[in-house]
Design a protein around this motif. Sequence first.
Motif, PDB file in Angstrom:
ATOM      1  N   ASP A 189      62.442 -22.606  -5.765  1.00 53.67           N
ATOM      2  CA  ASP A 189      62.094 -21.811  -4.580  1.00 53.67           C
ATOM      3  C   ASP A 189      61.599 -20.421  -4.973  1.00 53.67           C
ATOM      4  O   ASP A 189      60.735 -19.845  -4.307  1.00 53.67           O
ATOM      5  N   TRP A 190      62.152 -19.885  -6.047  1.00 55.93           N
ATOM      6  CA  TRP A 190      61.833 -18.532  -6.492  1.00 55.93           C
ATOM      7  C   TRP A 190      60.509 -18.472  -7.255  1.00 55.93           C
ATOM      8  O   TRP A 190      59.681 -17.591  -7.032  1.00 55.93           O
ATOM      9  N   THR A 191      60.299 -19.419  -8.161  1.00 51.59           N
ATOM     10  CA  THR A 191      59.167 -19.344  -9.088  1.00 51.59           C
ATOM     11  C   THR A 191      58.063 -20.347  -8.808  1.00 51.59           C
ATOM     12  O   THR A 191      56.960 -20.211  -9.342  1.00 51.59           O
ATOM     13  N   ASN A 192      58.368 -21.384  -8.024  1.00 52.14           N
ATOM     14  CA  ASN A 192      57.459 -22.515  -7.808  1.00 52.14           C
ATOM     15  C   ASN A 192      57.131 -23.233  -9.116  1.00 52.14           C
ATOM     16  O   ASN A 192      56.049 -23.822  -9.257  1.00 52.14           O
ATOM     17  N   LEU A 193      58.066 -23.189 -10.057  1.00 52.22           N
ATOM     18  CA  LEU A 193      57.904 -23.858 -11.339  1.00 52.22           C
ATOM     19  C   LEU A 193      59.110 -24.752 -11.626  1.00 52.22           C
ATOM     20  O   LEU A 193      60.205 -24.513 -11.103  1.00 52.22           O
ATOM     21  N   PRO A 194      58.923 -25.769 -12.457  1.00 52.29           N
ATOM     22  CA  PRO A 194      60.079 -26.544 -12.918  1.00 52.29           C
ATOM     23  C   PRO A 194      60.979 -25.685 -13.793  1.00 52.29           C
ATOM     24  O   PRO A 194      60.547 -24.636 -14.309  1.00 52.29           O
TER      25      PRO A 194
END
Length: 265
Positions: free
Chosen positions: A170-175
């Motif tokens: 949610d914070w980074t939009n990364l795995p």
Amino acid sequence: MNTFIYKLGSVPYLNARPLTDWFTETEEGRAVGASVEFILPSQLAPRLEPGDFAAGLVSAVAWVRRPQLRYAPGISVACDGPVRSVRIFSQVPIEQIKRVALDTSSLTSVTLTKILLEERFGLRPEYTAMAPDLDSMLETHDAALLIGDKGYCDYDKSLLALDLGEIWKDWTNLPFVFALWIGRPDLLTDTLCSHLLSAKEWGTAHLDDVAKRRAQEHGESLERAQAYFSHAIVYDLGAREEAGLKLFAQKVHAHGLLGEPMAIK
């Protein structure tokens, strides 16, 4: 008497099994000549640099702290959203958390907990490393971090459960990459990397078989094991996972979290 060419170390959790079962459960994998020893990540990481293992499937932060080591390309234990097995369980609302017990089994998740609580929630609680027993941890702390099989267990529904993989996404939009095959460059050779990739390809093509074989010994139902493999864990290490790993490494440095984990108290 077996003579092994490669000595591998792995975290002892259900999520590692799709990356290790090929070596023990298939004729092709056994022919490689690899032994697999299962050790907690906090105990495995310090044994990589001395060369006790050719490679260890261990916490990603072990590579961040020891960049002279190599990690095998294309393989990880990661998530792209809720991971389900790395969670903080709290008796109080997030903003009231003042004391957190940290699972001593962990390396990466301990570090991630400190980064997320500070950057996402503005918290700098007191931390204590403890053996992973939720009841004991919550006797003296507001919240507790559990990882692996114990993190995936069902607990009292009244507890607030914070999924670290979900918060990171949610914070980074990364795995988020939790674990990698890591080793010294002279031991984690291209040939061994190729074998590890073969193990991953077999494991991800046979997730149901791995779940049927391993669920019970890890204290899970077949249905939950299958759901875990299919919907929570990512075993690839592609461009997005690499970007998440790089961002995590930057955060570890920025927060000054390059030291070793605390001893049990």
